[in-house]
Design an enzyme around this catalytic site. Structure first.
Site, mmCIF file in Angstrom:
data_model
loop_
_atom_site.group_PDB
_atom_site.id
_atom_site.type_symbol
_atom_site.label_atom_id
_atom_site.label_comp_id
_atom_site.label_asym_id
_atom_site.label_seq_id
_atom_site.Cartn_x
_atom_site.Cartn_y
_atom_site.Cartn_z
ATOM 1 N N ASP A 13 -4.095 1.544 -1.628
ATOM 2 C CA ASP A 13 -5.237 0.636 -1.525
ATOM 3 C C ASP A 13 -6.513 1.297 -2.028
ATOM 4 O OD1 ASP A 13 -6.598 -1.678 -0.901
ATOM 5 O OD2 ASP A 13 -6.856 -1.183 1.210
ATOM 6 N N GLU A 60 0.637 -11.826 -1.447
ATOM 7 C CA GLU A 60 -0.754 -12.305 -1.391
ATOM 8 C C GLU A 60 -1.528 -12.000 -2.688
ATOM 9 O OE1 GLU A 60 0.726 -10.560 1.084
ATOM 10 O OE2 GLU A 60 0.959 -12.251 2.459
ATOM 11 N N ASN A 61 -1.118 -10.940 -3.381
ATOM 12 C CA ASN A 61 -1.823 -10.563 -4.620
ATOM 13 C C ASN A 61 -1.739 -11.639 -5.708
ATOM 14 O OD1 ASN A 61 -1.109 -6.967 -4.446
ATOM 15 N ND2 ASN A 61 -2.854 -8.123 -3.674
HETATM 16 C C1 FPP Z 1 -4.942 -1.918 -4.329
HETATM 17 O O1 FPP Z 1 -6.223 -1.845 -4.834
HETATM 18 C C2 FPP Z 1 -3.863 -1.835 -5.293
HETATM 19 C C3 FPP Z 1 -3.095 -2.847 -5.814
HETATM 20 C C4 FPP Z 1 -3.481 -4.261 -5.901
HETATM 21 C C5 FPP Z 1 -1.762 -2.593 -6.298
HETATM 22 C C6 FPP Z 1 -1.444 -1.181 -6.718
HETATM 23 C C7 FPP Z 1 -1.426 -1.095 -8.173
HETATM 24 C C8 FPP Z 1 -1.572 0.041 -8.871
HETATM 25 C C9 FPP Z 1 -1.722 1.374 -8.206
HETATM 26 C C10 FPP Z 1 -1.610 -0.014 -10.338
HETATM 27 C C11 FPP Z 1 -0.287 -0.248 -10.965
HETATM 28 C C12 FPP Z 1 0.725 0.661 -10.407
HETATM 29 C C13 FPP Z 1 1.832 1.089 -10.999
HETATM 30 C C14 FPP Z 1 2.710 1.963 -10.196
HETATM 31 C C15 FPP Z 1 2.206 0.762 -12.373
HETATM 32 P P1 FPP Z 1 -7.201 -3.056 -4.515
HETATM 33 O O2 FPP Z 1 -7.395 -3.794 -5.778
HETATM 34 O O3 FPP Z 1 -6.665 -3.844 -3.372
HETATM 35 O O4 FPP Z 1 -8.487 -2.271 -4.072
HETATM 36 P P2 FPP Z 1 -9.690 -2.832 -3.200
HETATM 37 O O5 FPP Z 1 -9.150 -3.101 -1.832
HETATM 38 O O6 FPP Z 1 -10.667 -1.699 -3.225
HETATM 39 O O7 FPP Z 1 -10.205 -4.049 -3.901
#
Ligand code: FPP
Length: 250
Positions: A13, A60-61
């Site tokens: 996260d 949810e994403n």
């Molecule tokens: C959370 O950050 C992360 C994600 C939505 C998914 C994880 C994705 C990656 C690490 C990139 C792709 C990964 C691979 C392994 C190819 P957020 O966007 O929720 O952060 P925030 O809470 O600060 O907005």
């Protein structure tokens, strides 16, 4: 020697916040997050952790802006293509859990290819939870069991924890021993719900693009120092420990 988890799971996260703090677009946070994911995957393989699950994209994403979903999808296949050689070199088997039916065709193709190409690797199993939600996982498992009951293959009273465990996306895999969540929030966010019954939870303040191999070691040290009682007393565990000492991998 460090007592390592058999199954480590990570909620990655904080990509968005990392980018925002640097006045970059969120997408740059995801790009840097993917670089970190590579580093952590390789470190886990080096440490010989048997199973690593990364919460890569939640049910949810899908509700994020279409442009961000699209970027995450393109980033995913780009990295999978690019890192195939590293997966082979490190003897890593790639698997996915989640509702893959929702993935666009061009993503599903690359995901399936990567699973197939790495299927015979015998080192660490790397699992991407993709389009994954804990409640959805349990819902799908319930449907499967309900169908068995309907077909007369299972009696309702005969249903045990084990039936449910086996019907989940994780199937016969061991439950996560340790779940790490970056960027300070102490929430499960619909990740492993059933599977996390006895997992140790480790939250750290680093945003995911800042989470280094050194931070991973600190998390693993914290895990190794905890006494896991599984509902038993400390004294009962000491007796068990003297009879069946834990094996110490690595
Ligand atoms: C959370 O950050 C992360 C994600 C939505 C998914 C994880 C994705 C990656 C690490 C990139 C792709 C990964 C691979 C392994 C190819 P957020 O966007 O929720 O952060 P925030 O809470 O600060 O907005």
């Amino acid at each position: 020697v460090l007592i390592l988890p058999n199954h480590l799971a990570v909620i990655m996260d904080g990509n968005g916040r990392w980018a925002k703090a640097r006045r970059h677009h969120r997408s740059y946070g995801h790009i840097r997050g993917a670089v970190r994911a590579k580093e952590i995957i390789e470190e886990c393989a080096r440490l010989k952790i048997p199973r690593l699950t990364l919460f890569t994209f939640s049910t949810e994403n899908w509700q994020r802006p279409a442009s961000e979903v699209s970027l995450l999808m393109r980033l995913l296949i780009k990295r999978l293509r690019k890192e195939r050689a590293s997966l082979m070199k490190n003897n890593i088997r790639f698997e996915c859990i989640g509702n893959l039916d929702r993935l666009p065709r061009f993503v599903l193709d690359v995901v399936k290819e990567t699973i197939a190409v790495t299927a015979h690797n015998t080192g660490m199993t790397l699992v991407f939870a993709l389009s994954y939600g804990g409640r959805q996982d349990i819902t799908f498992a319930m449907r499967e069991l309900a169908q068995k009951v309907l077909d007369g293959r299972l009696l309702p009273d005969a249903i045990t924890d084990e039936h449910i465990t086996q019907s989940l996306a994780t199937g016969g895999a061991p439950d996560p021993d340790l779940i790490i969540r970056t960027s300070g929030e102490s929430r499960f966010s619909n990740f492993f719900l059933w599977q996390a019954a006895y997992s140790e939870f480790y939250v750290c303040d680093q945003l995911w693009p800042d989470f280094s191999a050194a931070d991973l070691l600190i998390a693993l040290q914290s895990f190794a120092s905890r006494e896991r009682r599984f509902g038993k007393t400390g004294e009962q565990l000491q007796v068990m420990e003297s009879r069946w000492p834990r094996s110490q991998p690595g």
